[in-house]
Every structure is written in structure tokens, then in C-alpha cells.
Motif scaffolding. Sequence first.
Motif, short mmCIF file in Angstrom:
data_model
loop_
_atom_site.label_atom_id
_atom_site.label_comp_id
_atom_site.label_asym_id
_atom_site.label_seq_id
_atom_site.Cartn_x
_atom_site.Cartn_y
_atom_site.Cartn_z
N CYS A 30 1.02 -0.76 -0.23
CA CYS A 30 -0.25 -0.04 0.51
C CYS A 30 0.59 1.75 -0.13
N SER A 31 0.15 2.53 -0.53
CA SER A 31 1.26 3.08 -0.89
C SER A 31 1.02 4.21 0.26
N GLY A 32 1.78 4.98 0.93
CA GLY A 32 1.59 5.98 2.01
C GLY A 32 2.48 7.61 1.95
N GLU A 33 2.71 8.28 2.80
CA GLU A 33 3.38 9.26 2.72
C GLU A 33 3.84 9.61 3.34
N VAL A 34 4.59 10.78 3.51
CA VAL A 34 5.49 11.07 5.19
C VAL A 34 5.39 12.75 5.10
N SER A 35 4.31 13.10 5.83
CA SER A 35 4.48 14.63 5.57
C SER A 35 4.97 15.30 7.33
N THR A 210 4.73 4.24 -11.75
CA THR A 210 3.37 5.71 -11.43
C THR A 210 3.99 5.76 -10.21
N SER A 211 3.95 6.45 -9.32
CA SER A 211 3.50 6.69 -7.92
C SER A 211 1.77 6.42 -7.68
N ALA A 212 0.97 6.20 -8.64
CA ALA A 212 -0.67 6.11 -8.17
C ALA A 212 -0.51 5.14 -7.03
N ALA A 213 -0.97 5.23 -5.96
CA ALA A 213 -1.51 3.46 -5.08
C ALA A 213 -2.33 2.20 -6.36
N ILE A 214 -0.90 1.32 -6.23
CA ILE A 214 -1.03 0.15 -6.61
C ILE A 214 -1.06 -1.15 -5.31
N ASN A 215 -2.76 -1.80 -5.06
CA ASN A 215 -3.01 -2.22 -3.96
C ASN A 215 -3.27 -3.87 -4.68
N PRO A 216 -3.49 -4.72 -3.66
CA PRO A 216 -3.98 -6.54 -4.00
C PRO A 216 -5.65 -5.88 -4.77
N GLY A 217 -5.45 -6.69 -5.89
CA GLY A 217 -6.94 -6.35 -6.39
C GLY A 217 -6.76 -5.16 -8.05
N ALA A 247 5.41 -1.33 2.41
CA ALA A 247 4.77 -0.77 1.52
C ALA A 247 6.23 0.51 1.53
N ALA A 248 7.05 0.88 -0.32
CA ALA A 248 7.71 1.48 -0.38
C ALA A 248 7.06 2.42 -1.64
N PRO A 249 6.45 3.50 -0.66
CA PRO A 249 5.53 4.56 -1.30
C PRO A 249 5.77 4.42 -2.49
N GLY A 250 5.10 4.28 -3.38
CA GLY A 250 4.41 5.20 -4.94
C GLY A 250 5.39 4.71 -5.72
N ILE A 251 5.86 3.31 -5.53
CA ILE A 251 6.83 2.86 -6.49
C ILE A 251 5.98 2.07 -7.31
N GLY A 252 4.77 1.45 -8.24
CA GLY A 252 4.30 0.54 -8.78
C GLY A 252 4.48 0.86 -10.58
N PHE A 253 4.11 -0.24 -10.61
CA PHE A 253 5.01 -0.82 -12.75
C PHE A 253 3.43 -1.36 -13.17
N ALA A 254 2.86 -1.08 -14.70
CA ALA A 254 1.80 -1.13 -15.23
C ALA A 254 2.44 -1.86 -16.86
N ILE A 255 2.21 -2.43 -17.45
CA ILE A 255 2.39 -2.89 -18.71
C ILE A 255 1.79 -1.97 -19.64
N PRO A 256 3.34 -1.50 -20.69
CA PRO A 256 2.59 -0.51 -21.71
C PRO A 256 1.63 -0.67 -22.57
N ALA A 257 0.78 0.17 -22.45
CA ALA A 257 -0.30 -0.26 -23.81
C ALA A 257 -0.10 -0.78 -24.93
N SER A 258 1.67 -0.20 -25.03
CA SER A 258 0.88 -0.57 -27.22
C SER A 258 2.09 -2.42 -26.93
#
Length: 367
Positions: A30-35, A210-217, A247-258
Amino acid sequence: MDAFHFRHRSRRLLLPMTTGVCAIALVSGCSGEVSGSPEPGVTTTASSRQGPVSQPTGDAVGDLQAQYEAVIKNVLPSVVQIQASNSLGSGVVYDSRGHIVTNAHVVGTERRFRVTVATGEKTQGASLVASYPEQDLAVIKLDTVPKGLKAATFGNSEKVEVGQIVLAMGSPLGLSSSVTQGIVSAVGRTVSESSTGGGTGATIANMVQTSAAINPGNSGGALVNLNSEVIGIPTLAATDPDLGGGAAPGIGFAIPASMVKTIADQIVKLGRVVDSGRAALNITGRTVVDQDYQPAGVALVKVPSGGAAEKAGLQPGDIITKIDDTSITTITSLSEALASDKPGQNVTVTYLRDGQERTARVTLGEI
């Protein structure tokens, strides 16, 4: 360098894997942030060399919010939840005939699924069309196409740039039709999955980070730009073993659309993948270790006749130590070295035979 683990975005078991110099595992994080805030009594100001700090106007904030809302309204109806007997993930409607693209690790070895569409209608049955674990992609097809089913629009991967705002849509933790927000934080990443615990063993090139949160599911869902285009299929996220697997916040990966389109088009039209576009040496190998029990290369176990390696004179027992200028120590590093190459491309393979270092010029084959 810090060690990390990558996790599948479907709800599955912990899957160890490696990528580059990072140790990885596929499950969810899960993503998190430090303030933080200034120390008491300390006033912080912007540097005079930077000029005054500008604040977004109310109109600008309103415009961006309206754009987010428009993207969600346009794309979310094309994102579905997929349930197998022991996993849950997401999918993206690929066409009006009921084809849905998702991750191979979401479907696993199963052939029947329950799909919940965003139109609010009852759960639909679906069957596997084909799975392509080599790229962690699969296509399933709805038994009955519900009225108003909307296919997603896939964007051009070549136009994806670092800093772009993106939204990740899917069913994290079973919460269907969920949306998270972030940016494209890197492009061109190569990531390798484990082949144990439900992983596909795929080495995937040109992943969108991407930094978008990527969670189970979230696996198999949509990574979307502000033009309402799917630019990738969220697949993995990172965790930090030093945080107990947190979580290592903000580290997610997506297979490119191409790549998604290349594979899905073939599955939809032909029922299988006939042209992977992925380079290979056409060998079966295993990792070997040196006197200190450290990985030291890939020994060739089988070299099929007519394959790229056999045509270049490589033989069983040879130990590959380098592809061009890239050192090869494991099967994973060999896969990663070839991931961005194309069939027909020429590479120089450095190998050991009877303790003597040799080189061969190899015209790469295809997976």
C-alpha cells in the motif's frame, strides 16, 4: 542500494522475484506518504532566487478537479472486477464484443470467472480466451454482453512522459470501481517476476513506473492519462523488506499500452499469440555459481537445432557471461538483457567453454 520487493496487484500470496539490482516479491503493498512541519519557532520561506511561491487559483483547482471527474466518468465504466476461485483482480473492457484484457497472474490456470461490470448490472460469467504468461497478459470473454458495455480507449505508449498525471482504476482489496492518483515517475523499466507462488516468471520491458497507489486487486486494471486513455495495465508494486515487507510508497509498475494491444489483438483475432515481438537465444539454461557460491553465469542445458544459439555455434555446457556489454550472472539477468531487444537483432555473446573465454555473434530468435 536499498533492496525492494515487487508485488502482484491481484490478491495472491507473496511471490519472490528479482529485477536488475533490486530484490523483488510480487504481492500487494500500500502506498503511504510522509508529512512534516517546520520546527517550533522556525519560519520557512522560499529562496529569493526562486521568486515568490505561486499558489494555484481557485479556477485552476476547479478546472483540474473537473478534468479528473471527466476522466473517471469516461473510463471507469470500462474497468471490471474479475473473480477466480482463489484470486481477485481487475480487467479492462477491450471491445464491444465482451473481450476483457487482464493479467495472466489474475487468471492463473483457471478457465471460468465471475466478472462485475461498472454498469451496476449483475455479475457476469466469463471464459478464458487465452493467457500469455510470457508478458503477464490474458484475455477473457463475457458469456453475455451487457447493454451499454463500453470499451476503453488505449493510448500511445510512445507519448507517455515522466511527470504526466495518471489515475489507477480497479478493485483494490475488492473495493470495485476505486481510483487512485499519481504521476508517471519513470518509463522504460524492466521487471522480472518469479515463477513460484502464482507468478508467471515473465520479464517485462518498457514498464511504466507510477506513484499512483497500486494495491491488491488492482492487477489487470487501468492506468489512465487525463485524455481518458489507458496507457498501461497495473501489474506490480514495490515493498521494502527493511520495513517488514511494508510498502515502498509510490513505486508501482504497469505494462505499456502498446504491448497490451499487440498481445490482446492476436488473442482476440487468433485465439493465441503467434508473434511475440520478444527476442530470444532459443536455449534452456540454468544459473551457475562460482567458488564463493555467487551467481556467475548461465550454463546452456539444451540448445535446440535451428535456434539462434545453435546457428551461432553455441553448445550445451557453454556458460554465458555477457550479452554485448551487459554482464550475465543469472537466468533473470539474461532475460532482462534480452527484454528490450528484437528478433533478428545481432548481439555479441561472451561465454566460457572448457574454461576458455570465447565470443559469438548471434542473430536473435523469437520467444
